[in-house]
Design a protein around this motif. Structure first.
Motif, PDB file in Angstrom:
ATOM      1  N   TRP A  79       0.847  -1.195   0.000  1.00 25.22           N
ATOM      2  CA  TRP A  79       0.000   0.000   0.000  1.00 25.22           C
ATOM      3  C   TRP A  79       0.875   1.234   0.000  1.00 25.22           C
ATOM      4  N   SER A  80       0.822   1.972  -1.087  1.00 22.90           N
ATOM      5  CA  SER A  80       1.535   3.230  -1.219  1.00 22.90           C
ATOM      6  C   SER A  80       0.650   4.140  -2.050  1.00 22.90           C
ATOM      7  N   ARG A  81      -0.071   5.025  -1.385  1.00 24.81           N
ATOM      8  CA  ARG A  81      -1.087   5.844  -2.030  1.00 24.81           C
ATOM      9  C   ARG A  81      -0.604   6.412  -3.353  1.00 24.81           C
ATOM     10  N   PRO A  82      -1.389   6.253  -4.437  1.00 30.26           N
ATOM     11  CA  PRO A  82      -2.753   5.708  -4.456  1.00 30.26           C
ATOM     12  C   PRO A  82      -2.813   4.226  -4.841  1.00 30.26           C
ATOM     13  N   ASN A  83      -1.651   3.541  -4.829  1.00 27.87           N
ATOM     14  CA  ASN A  83      -1.603   2.164  -5.328  1.00 27.87           C
ATOM     15  C   ASN A  83      -1.721   1.133  -4.218  1.00 27.87           C
ATOM     16  N   VAL A  84      -2.535   0.116  -4.461  1.00 22.71           N
ATOM     17  CA  VAL A  84      -2.641  -0.996  -3.532  1.00 22.71           C
ATOM     18  C   VAL A  84      -2.414  -2.291  -4.326  1.00 22.71           C
ATOM     19  N   ARG A  85      -1.590  -3.170  -3.749  1.00 18.19           N
ATOM     20  CA  ARG A  85      -1.253  -4.450  -4.380  1.00 18.19           C
ATOM     21  C   ARG A  85      -1.529  -5.569  -3.383  1.00 18.19           C
ATOM     22  N   PRO A  86      -2.782  -6.005  -3.284  1.00 22.26           N
ATOM     23  CA  PRO A  86      -3.167  -6.991  -2.271  1.00 22.26           C
ATOM     24  C   PRO A  86      -2.442  -8.323  -2.374  1.00 22.26           C
ATOM     25  N   PHE A  87      -1.966  -8.673  -3.579  1.00 25.58           N
ATOM     26  CA  PHE A  87      -1.341  -9.979  -3.780  1.00 25.58           C
ATOM     27  C   PHE A  87       0.167  -9.956  -3.575  1.00 25.58           C
ATOM     28  N   LEU A  88       0.742  -8.827  -3.198  1.00 26.63           N
ATOM     29  CA  LEU A  88       2.187  -8.685  -3.208  1.00 26.63           C
ATOM     30  C   LEU A  88       2.896  -9.654  -2.260  1.00 26.63           C
ATOM     31  N   ASP A  89       2.237 -10.046  -1.189  1.00 26.90           N
ATOM     32  CA  ASP A  89       2.846 -10.988  -0.243  1.00 26.90           C
ATOM     33  C   ASP A  89       2.455 -12.435  -0.534  1.00 26.90           C
ATOM     34  N   LEU A  90       1.730 -12.641  -1.618  1.00 27.54           N
ATOM     35  CA  LEU A  90       1.290 -13.998  -1.960  1.00 27.54           C
ATOM     36  C   LEU A  90       2.227 -14.639  -2.967  1.00 27.54           C
ATOM     37  N   GLU A  91       2.493 -15.929  -2.768  1.00 25.75           N
ATOM     38  CA  GLU A  91       3.281 -16.679  -3.732  1.00 25.75           C
ATOM     39  C   GLU A  91       2.421 -16.985  -4.958  1.00 25.75           C
ATOM     40  N   LEU A  92       3.079 -17.282  -6.058  1.00 26.59           N
ATOM     41  CA  LEU A  92       2.368 -17.567  -7.295  1.00 26.59           C
ATOM     42  C   LEU A  92       1.403 -18.732  -7.127  1.00 26.59           C
ATOM     43  N   LYS A  93       1.821 -19.749  -6.382  1.00 27.16           N
ATOM     44  CA  LYS A  93       0.951 -20.910  -6.174  1.00 27.16           C
ATOM     45  C   LYS A  93      -0.298 -20.537  -5.381  1.00 27.16           C
ATOM     46  N   GLU A  94      -0.189 -19.529  -4.526  1.00 23.93           N
ATOM     47  CA  GLU A  94      -1.354 -19.076  -3.767  1.00 23.93           C
ATOM     48  C   GLU A  94      -2.338 -18.330  -4.676  1.00 23.93           C
ATOM     49  N   ILE A  95      -1.805 -17.579  -5.640  1.00 25.88           N
ATOM     50  CA  ILE A  95      -2.676 -16.924  -6.617  1.00 25.88           C
ATOM     51  C   ILE A  95      -3.431 -17.984  -7.418  1.00 25.88           C
ATOM     52  N   GLU A 140      -8.436 -20.718  -8.594  1.00 26.37           N
ATOM     53  CA  GLU A 140      -9.192 -21.977  -8.689  1.00 26.37           C
ATOM     54  C   GLU A 140     -10.423 -21.919  -7.792  1.00 26.37           C
ATOM     55  N   TYR A 141     -10.266 -21.339  -6.615  1.00 24.72           N
ATOM     56  CA  TYR A 141     -11.383 -21.198  -5.680  1.00 24.72           C
ATOM     57  C   TYR A 141     -12.477 -20.304  -6.268  1.00 24.72           C
ATOM     58  N   TYR A 142     -12.058 -19.238  -6.956  1.00 25.87           N
ATOM     59  CA  TYR A 142     -13.003 -18.321  -7.583  1.00 25.87           C
ATOM     60  C   TYR A 142     -13.528 -18.844  -8.924  1.00 25.87           C
ATOM     61  N   GLN A 143     -12.913 -19.916  -9.417  1.00 25.46           N
ATOM     62  CA  GLN A 143     -13.232 -20.434 -10.759  1.00 25.46           C
ATOM     63  C   GLN A 143     -13.032 -19.331 -11.801  1.00 25.46           C
ATOM     64  N   THR A 144     -11.904 -18.686 -11.684  1.00 19.66           N
ATOM     65  CA  THR A 144     -11.584 -17.542 -12.538  1.00 19.66           C
ATOM     66  C   THR A 144     -11.375 -17.956 -13.993  1.00 19.66           C
ATOM     67  N   GLU A 145     -11.919 -17.167 -14.875  1.00 16.15           N
ATOM     68  CA  GLU A 145     -11.640 -17.315 -16.302  1.00 16.15           C
ATOM     69  C   GLU A 145     -10.741 -16.165 -16.725  1.00 16.15           C
ATOM     70  N   TRP A 146      -9.825 -16.442 -17.666  1.00 16.25           N
ATOM     71  CA  TRP A 146      -8.923 -15.401 -18.122  1.00 16.25           C
ATOM     72  C   TRP A 146      -8.444 -15.699 -19.534  1.00 16.25           C
ATOM     73  N   VAL A 147      -7.705 -14.738 -20.084  1.00 17.68           N
ATOM     74  CA  VAL A 147      -7.125 -14.880 -21.416  1.00 17.68           C
ATOM     75  C   VAL A 147      -5.613 -14.959 -21.256  1.00 17.68           C
ATOM     76  N   GLU A 148      -5.001 -15.975 -21.827  1.00 13.55           N
ATOM     77  CA  GLU A 148      -3.566 -16.186 -21.665  1.00 13.55           C
ATOM     78  C   GLU A 148      -2.787 -15.484 -22.775  1.00 13.55           C
ATOM     79  N   ASP A 149      -1.792 -14.703 -22.373  1.00 16.94           N
ATOM     80  CA  ASP A 149      -0.919 -14.020 -23.328  1.00 16.94           C
ATOM     81  C   ASP A 149       0.041 -15.047 -23.934  1.00 16.94           C
ATOM     82  N   PRO A 150       0.011 -15.256 -25.267  1.00 12.67           N
ATOM     83  CA  PRO A 150       0.876 -16.271 -25.878  1.00 12.67           C
ATOM     84  C   PRO A 150       2.363 -15.986 -25.699  1.00 12.67           C
ATOM     85  N   SER A 151       2.716 -14.722 -25.462  1.00 13.23           N
ATOM     86  CA  SER A 151       4.138 -14.396 -25.296  1.00 13.23           C
ATOM     87  C   SER A 151       4.682 -14.839 -23.935  1.00 13.23           C
TER      88      SER A 151
END
Length: 268
Positions: A197-213, A218-229
């Motif tokens: 948290w550094s006004r005005p930016n907030v990064r809630p996931f910054l302390d989370l590991e990639l596997k936690e994301i 998965e818990y949210y059943q998130t859909e997304w678009v994968e960047d081929p690059s």
């Protein structure tokens, strides 16, 4: 994971905010948008989404190290991502805007600088309100009416409630700091790391590991678009992300969390 995030926002009394979520259409940003959705009624958040399209118009025939096929795939992805974010926001009642570069941006640095410039412009003065067609933000009680001086005061009051949400996580932070050191950046650059948290930016996931994301998406059943690059390991950041950092964490379990903590403490 979700409860840890909730506790932080609760302890910080992070209520009555107008949150502009940066949404690329990828897994991390879509998961972040869903997190804000799930808790907006509890914290009385107004949520808005901004997608930045990095352009599709090629100004010259010099494609550098990229093939025409790769460029076509990237343009197709950029268009799909923009449409995906707009469609998701429309279906979930989230005001959304897409800002597109007038020319095709090739490098990661150019894309990043374009995003930053647009966000900085958007959150200054009345631009945010005009972009989203708003008269108020952050549960302000008064409408933006009256003379110019009164309107300016309301803009300033509203901007005090305005927060920009980013989906960066722990590994993003490590990658960025390593790349700065590899490029020989000075202490001034290294001393400006991403912060939760550094006004005005907030990064809630910054302390989370990639596997936690991944677990949260998965818990949210998130859909997304994968960047081929993302799978091209000839990009240094991708090589760090896909090869070196995962191998380091396998070789020394918990090393990424330790590295992240050390990098943060070194420049506090």
């Amino acid at each position: 994971i979700e409860h840890r995030l909730y506790k932080w926002f609760k302890n910080e009394n992070f209520s009555n905010k107008c949150i502009l979520v940066m949404v690329s259409g990828g897994r991390d940003s879509m998961t972040l948008l869903q997190f804000f959705q799930r808790f907006r009624s509890i914290f009385k958040w107004d949520i808005y989404a901004l997608h930045v399209h990095h352009g599709s118009k090629i100004e010259n025939k010099d494609l550098g190290k990229y093939s025409s096929e790769e460029i076509e795939k990237q343009i197709d992805f950029r268009d799909k991502a923009a449409n995906f974010v707009q469609r998701y926001c429309l279906n979930h009642g989230i005001p959304c805007q897409v800002i597109q570069s007038p020319k095709y941006l090739f490098s990661e640095e150019d894309c990043r600088n374009f995003r930053r410039q647009k966000v900085e412009t958007l959150i200054e003065g009345h631009v945010f309100y005009e972009t989203f067609g708003l008269e108020r933000c952050g549960h302000l009680e008064s409408e933006l009416t009256g003379n110019t001086a009164e309107i300016s005061k309301m803009w300033e009051k509203g901007l005090a409630h305005l927060v920009v949400g980013w989906g960066h996580h722990q590994q993003d932070f490590i990658e960025t700091q390593f790349l700065r050191m590899i490029r020989g950046s000075g202490l001034e650059s290294l001393a400006e790391p991403m912060k939760f948290w550094s006004r005005p930016n907030v990064r809630p996931f910054l302390d989370l590991e990639l596997k936690e994301i991944c677990q949260l998406s998965e818990y949210y059943q998130t859909e997304w678009v994968e960047d081929p690059s993302n799978n091209r390991n000839d990009y240094l950041r991708n090589w760090l992300r896909n090869e070196w950092l995962p191998q380091l964490d396998i070789k020394v379990p918990g090393s990424l969390r330790s590295v992240s903590r050390s990098l943060s403490l070194a420049f506090e």
